[in-house]
Design a protein around this motif. Structure first.
Motif, PDB file in Angstrom:
ATOM      1  N   GLY A   1      17.007 -58.300 -29.069  1.00 46.68           N
ATOM      2  CA  GLY A   1      17.235 -57.492 -30.679  1.00 46.68           C
ATOM      3  C   GLY A   1      16.748 -56.094 -30.635  1.00 46.68           C
TER       4      GLY A   1
ATOM      5  N   ASP B   1      29.185 -61.883 -29.306  1.00 48.80           N
ATOM      6  CA  ASP B   1      29.107 -62.385 -30.881  1.00 48.80           C
ATOM      7  C   ASP B   1      28.527 -63.309 -31.012  1.00 48.80           C
ATOM      8  OD1 ASP B   1      30.565 -60.154 -31.817  1.00 48.80           O
ATOM      9  OD2 ASP B   1      32.546 -61.184 -31.458  1.00 48.80           O
ATOM     10  N   THR B   2      27.854 -64.093 -29.930  1.00 47.21           N
ATOM     11  CA  THR B   2      27.241 -65.519 -30.139  1.00 47.21           C
ATOM     12  C   THR B   2      25.876 -65.266 -30.157  1.00 47.21           C
ATOM     13  OG1 THR B   2      27.241 -65.721 -27.711  1.00 47.21           O
ATOM     14  CG2 THR B   2      29.180 -66.294 -28.813  1.00 47.21           C
ATOM     15  N   ASP B   3      25.227 -63.925 -29.877  1.00 46.79           N
ATOM     16  CA  ASP B   3      23.728 -63.730 -29.668  1.00 46.79           C
ATOM     17  C   ASP B   3      23.272 -63.529 -31.142  1.00 46.79           C
ATOM     18  OD1 ASP B   3      24.013 -61.082 -30.357  1.00 46.79           O
ATOM     19  OD2 ASP B   3      23.840 -60.440 -28.470  1.00 46.79           O
ATOM     20  N   ARG B   4      24.016 -63.692 -32.157  1.00 46.23           N
ATOM     21  CA  ARG B   4      23.278 -63.524 -33.658  1.00 46.23           C
ATOM     22  C   ARG B   4      22.573 -62.328 -33.729  1.00 46.23           C
ATOM     23  NH1 ARG B   4      22.080 -69.482 -33.183  1.00 46.23           N
ATOM     24  NH2 ARG B   4      20.148 -68.562 -31.907  1.00 46.23           N
ATOM     25  N   LYS B   5      23.054 -61.141 -33.201  1.00 48.52           N
ATOM     26  CA  LYS B   5      22.476 -59.876 -33.310  1.00 48.52           C
ATOM     27  C   LYS B   5      23.786 -58.893 -33.819  1.00 48.52           C
ATOM     28  CE  LYS B   5      18.673 -61.121 -31.674  1.00 48.52           C
ATOM     29  NZ  LYS B   5      17.674 -61.472 -32.243  1.00 48.52           N
ATOM     30  N   ASP B   6      23.501 -58.098 -34.930  1.00 48.03           N
ATOM     31  CA  ASP B   6      24.245 -57.353 -35.357  1.00 48.03           C
ATOM     32  C   ASP B   6      24.732 -56.228 -34.619  1.00 48.03           C
ATOM     33  OD1 ASP B   6      24.511 -59.005 -37.634  1.00 48.03           O
ATOM     34  OD2 ASP B   6      23.081 -57.810 -38.907  1.00 48.03           O
TER      35      ASP B   6
END
Length: 181
Positions: free
Chosen positions: A38, A135-140
């Motif tokens: 992140g 898109d699956t790592d929940r990071k914008d």
């Protein structure tokens, strides 16, 4: 994690357990781990790789493509060739040549051992894996692209650390010290 074009199992994991030749132990110079997922630095590296490292990148320059192809070969091959080129005009005798190549290859062998120790300690995924699943790592800050492909094929082993860089640093240091430059 799996990597490479076929998402194969990691290659050569045993190198992390080889007894070093000169180093006291494999982890003697182990670096800190890669940037956290992140973090701003991770996001910047992710974007740079996604944009410039893409197979058909519209941003990568011809010089960047040429440099990538040049350094793509195995480090041992490239640095032994560089050592031959550097040594040639210096008219080293046979013993000096043997010593130079022994020192360079011992340094690179230990670099490979230490590098593999770090790779399998941190087990960091390759860019192709990260970007396809971005898109699956929940990071914008990580835009995913399931069809993303690398400019050059990705080897099947963890990404961090770059053993190309480790071996290059080891070989360059030996050359500089050997020739007192």
């Amino acid at each position: 994690p799996p990597a490479g074009p076929g998402l194969l199992p990691a290659s050569l994991p045993g190198w992390a357990r080889v007894t070093p030749f000169v180093l006291e132990r494999q982890k003697q110079f182990r670096p800190r781990g890669p940037w956290p997922l992140g973090s701003r630095m991770y996001g910047a590296g992710y974007d740079e790789t996604r944009i410039i490292g893409e197979k058909l990148s519209a941003v990568r320059t011809a010089d960047q493509s040429t440099a990538a192809r040049f350094w793509y070969e195995p480090s041992l091959t490239g640095w032994n060739r560089i050592a031959r080129v550097v040594a040639a005009p210096r008219a080293l005798d046979l013993w000096q040549q043997a010593r130079l190549f022994a020192l360079i290859n011992l340094a690179m062998a230990d670099g490979f051992i230490a590098g593999w120790d770090a790779k399998f300690t941190y087990n960091s995924f390759r860019p192709v894996t990260a970007i396809r699943a971005g898109d699956t790592d929940r990071k914008d800050h990580t835009l995913g692209d399931p069809a993303w492909e690398t400019f050059l094929n990705t080897p099947p082993h963890p990404d961090y650390v770059s053993t190309h860089s480790v071996l290059g640093g080891a070989a360059a240091t030996v050359l500089a010290r050997f020739f007192c430059t």
